[in-house]
Write a protein that holds these residues in place. Sequence first.
Motif, mmCIF file in Angstrom:
data_model
loop_
_atom_site.group_PDB
_atom_site.id
_atom_site.type_symbol
_atom_site.label_atom_id
_atom_site.label_comp_id
_atom_site.label_asym_id
_atom_site.label_seq_id
_atom_site.Cartn_x
_atom_site.Cartn_y
_atom_site.Cartn_z
ATOM 1 N N GLU A 34 0.864 -1.174 0.000
ATOM 2 C CA GLU A 34 0.000 0.000 0.000
ATOM 3 C C GLU A 34 0.902 1.226 0.000
ATOM 4 O OE1 GLU A 34 -3.516 2.157 -0.126
ATOM 5 O OE2 GLU A 34 -3.347 -0.028 -0.111
ATOM 6 N N VAL A 73 4.652 1.359 1.366
ATOM 7 C CA VAL A 73 4.894 0.321 2.368
ATOM 8 C C VAL A 73 4.501 -1.046 1.821
ATOM 9 C CG1 VAL A 73 4.332 -0.498 4.686
ATOM 10 C CG2 VAL A 73 4.497 1.955 4.239
ATOM 11 N N PHE A 110 -5.237 -4.168 7.659
ATOM 12 C CA PHE A 110 -4.071 -3.607 6.975
ATOM 13 C C PHE A 110 -4.463 -2.248 6.414
ATOM 14 C CE2 PHE A 110 -1.563 -3.124 2.998
ATOM 15 C CZ PHE A 110 -0.281 -3.167 3.527
ATOM 16 N N LEU A 120 -2.978 1.991 5.799
ATOM 17 C CA LEU A 120 -1.861 2.931 5.793
ATOM 18 C C LEU A 120 -2.393 4.354 5.754
ATOM 19 C CD1 LEU A 120 1.264 3.270 5.598
ATOM 20 C CD2 LEU A 120 0.955 3.422 3.116
ATOM 21 N N LEU A 158 1.403 2.675 9.637
ATOM 22 C CA LEU A 158 0.848 1.411 9.164
ATOM 23 C C LEU A 158 0.128 0.707 10.303
ATOM 24 C CD1 LEU A 158 0.635 -0.981 7.109
ATOM 25 C CD2 LEU A 158 2.833 -1.774 8.035
ATOM 26 N N LEU A 189 -1.123 -2.597 11.243
ATOM 27 C CA LEU A 189 -0.950 -3.986 10.838
ATOM 28 C C LEU A 189 -1.564 -4.882 11.911
ATOM 29 C CD1 LEU A 189 0.328 -5.641 8.528
ATOM 30 C CD2 LEU A 189 2.406 -5.793 9.913
ATOM 31 N N ILE A 226 8.659 -5.691 7.185
ATOM 32 C CA ILE A 226 7.952 -4.452 6.864
ATOM 33 C C ILE A 226 8.949 -3.557 6.140
ATOM 34 C CG2 ILE A 226 6.741 -2.437 7.770
ATOM 35 C CD1 ILE A 226 6.084 -4.121 10.263
ATOM 36 N N TYR A 246 9.658 0.071 4.027
ATOM 37 C CA TYR A 246 9.261 1.429 3.651
ATOM 38 C C TYR A 246 10.167 1.917 2.521
ATOM 39 C CZ TYR A 246 6.122 2.493 7.605
ATOM 40 O OH TYR A 246 5.073 2.531 8.493
ATOM 41 N N THR A 276 0.881 -1.446 15.280
ATOM 42 C CA THR A 276 0.965 -0.216 14.505
ATOM 43 C C THR A 276 2.413 0.228 14.392
ATOM 44 O OG1 THR A 276 -1.239 0.458 15.250
ATOM 45 C CG2 THR A 276 0.173 2.167 14.317
#
Length: 561
Positions: A371, A374, A391, A393, A398, A400, A413, A415, A461
Motif C-alpha cells: 500500500e 509500504v 491492513f 496505511l 501502518l 498492521l 515491513i 518502507y 501499529t
Amino acid sequence: MRFLLIALFIFPGLAIAQNPYPQDYFSNPLEIPLILSGTFAELRSNHFHSGIDIKTQQRVGLKVKASADGFVSRIKVSHYGYGKALYITHPNGYTTVYAHLQKFSPEIEAYVKKQQYKKESYEIELFPSAETLLVKKDSLIAYSGNSGGSGGPHLHYEIRDNQERPINPMLFGIDIADTSGPYVKSVYAYPLDKNAFINNSNEKQKLRLIPLNNGDYAVENIQAVGNIGIGIETNDRQNYAPNANGVYNIQTFFNGNRNFELDFKRFSFSETKHINQLIDYEHYATKRQRIQKLFKKNNPLSIFKSVVNNGVLHIKDSAYAVYKIRIADFKNNETWVTLNIKGEKSPTAKPTETKITPYYIKANQTTNLKEGAVSVDFYKDTFYDDFYLDFELHNDTLKLHKDVMAAKKYFNITYNVSNYNTTDKRKLYIARLVGSKQYPAYTTTKRKENTLIASTKTLGTYALATDTINPTITPINFKNNQWMSNYHYLKIKIDDVGSGISNYRATVNGKWILMEYDYKTKTLTHSFSDGVVTDTKNNLKLIVTDNVGNNSTFETLFYRK
C-alpha cells in the motif's frame, strides 16, 4: 588426573556408563541454601525458562562453584540476555551453565579480558579448547551478579545434555524444599469452532473457581456442546520464597480417562518459540496473564504427552461429563481441579461473527501486501492459524492488525523512503507505536538504498520515526582535571531518547579501554584494575552512537599516580 580428564573428553568410551539423570554428580553451585525465584520451563516472554534461578540473598558477589569436574567450553559476555555467562562441559557429556555473573574467577577473568582487549570489544563469545581452562568440582569459577537481562541479583543455573537441550536440574538431585502444592488463578473454557457453545455463548468463558478446604478446586458447572477446550493459569511456590514459579506437570482426565499431559522435564531451544501457541496469546498480549491451553492445535512442542484427540473435549447434547486437571510440582505436591459439564445448547445460541477484511492470511502460504510506499511480506508458516488481517496505511503510519496473533517466524515491513531528502533519510527508522501514548519504540531497521526494512514477529501499529538528537554523556564519579589515584572505577552515564544506543568506544591517551555497559542503569564502567591506564596525565575520549548514526563525543582529563 589432568590427563585422565582430557582423555575422557577425547575418548568418551572410556567413561563409565551413566544413568539418564545421574544423582549426586552435580553439586550446589553456591555456598548458601538453594531458594528459587524461577523454576525450570516456567512460562516467560517468548520462551520457556531454560534453568533455575537461585536467589543470592539480594546480593551480588557470592562465590559460584563448578558443579563437577570439567572444562570451560564457552564464555559469552553480552549487554543483554545472560550477561556474563560461563559454560562447563563435564566428562559425562552434560554441560552446566552459570549466567548473570558479576565477574569470573581470576584465571578466567584474565583469559576473557585478554581477548576483549585484543578484539576491542566488551561483548565477546569464546570457545576455549578442552585443555585451556580445566576446573575441579566445587572450585571457584565466578561471582554471582545481575548482568544482562537479569531483573535482580540471582544465579541462573542450567544443565544441558550433549545435544544442547536444557533439562530440569532437579532431576539430577538438586534439592529444593517444597511442601505445598501448586495454586490456580483462573480457568477458562474455549469453544473451538462455530458449532461449539459454552453457557450458550460461542466466545471464551472465564469460569468461577471454588477453593476447597483441602487445597483443591471445584469449578462452577457449565453447559456446553460441541468441541471445547480448557485453559488454566497456574503457578507454584517453593518454601521460603513468595515467587510465583512454574509447575512441573499437568495432566487432564475426561470421564476418568487421561486425555492430555504437559511434562516439563526437557525441551530444545529450537522449539521454545512455540510457547506462544501453548498459551492464549491474545489474552497474554492484552492482559499480561498466561493461560496455558490444555489442548493442542498446530503446535510441535515436545512437552505434549498422552494426548488424546488433541486434548479437545467433544460434548454431546444431553450428555454429562466430568473433567479433572491434576497439577503437580517437582516434589509431587499435587492440586486437583474438577469441572462438571452438562451437554446442552440453547436454541437461541448463535456463533460469533468473524470480522471480514480484504486481507485473508493463509498460514501455509506466502502473502505479500503493498500500500503506497509500504510493503509487508509474510512468508509461509509465519503464523499458526489462518485469519483476516487489518491492513491500513495513513501517511507513514501502518496499522498492521493488533498484537493478538502468535507468529513463529519473522516477517518484513519495508518502507520506500525515496521521497525524503538525503539528510532526513539518514535519520529515519521504523518504530512500533506502543502504549496509550503511542511511543515510537525502535525496531531494528536495515537500510538498503532507498528502503528501510524491519524484521519482526509482532503485529501492531508501525510508523516512520525521526531521530535528530545526539546521545547524552554524563560523568558520574569524576569531573574534568580530577585526581583519581584512589578510585577503583570510572563511571559514565550514557542515554539516547530516540532510536537508542547502538555502540560506544572509549580510549585513554589513544588506547582502547574496556567499559562495561549496563543498559538497565545506562552506565559505562571501567575498572582501573585492568592496568591499561598507567600514565599520570590521561585524556579520556568517549564516542557514543545511536541507531541512526547520531553521535556524541566526550573528552576530559584526569590524573592518577
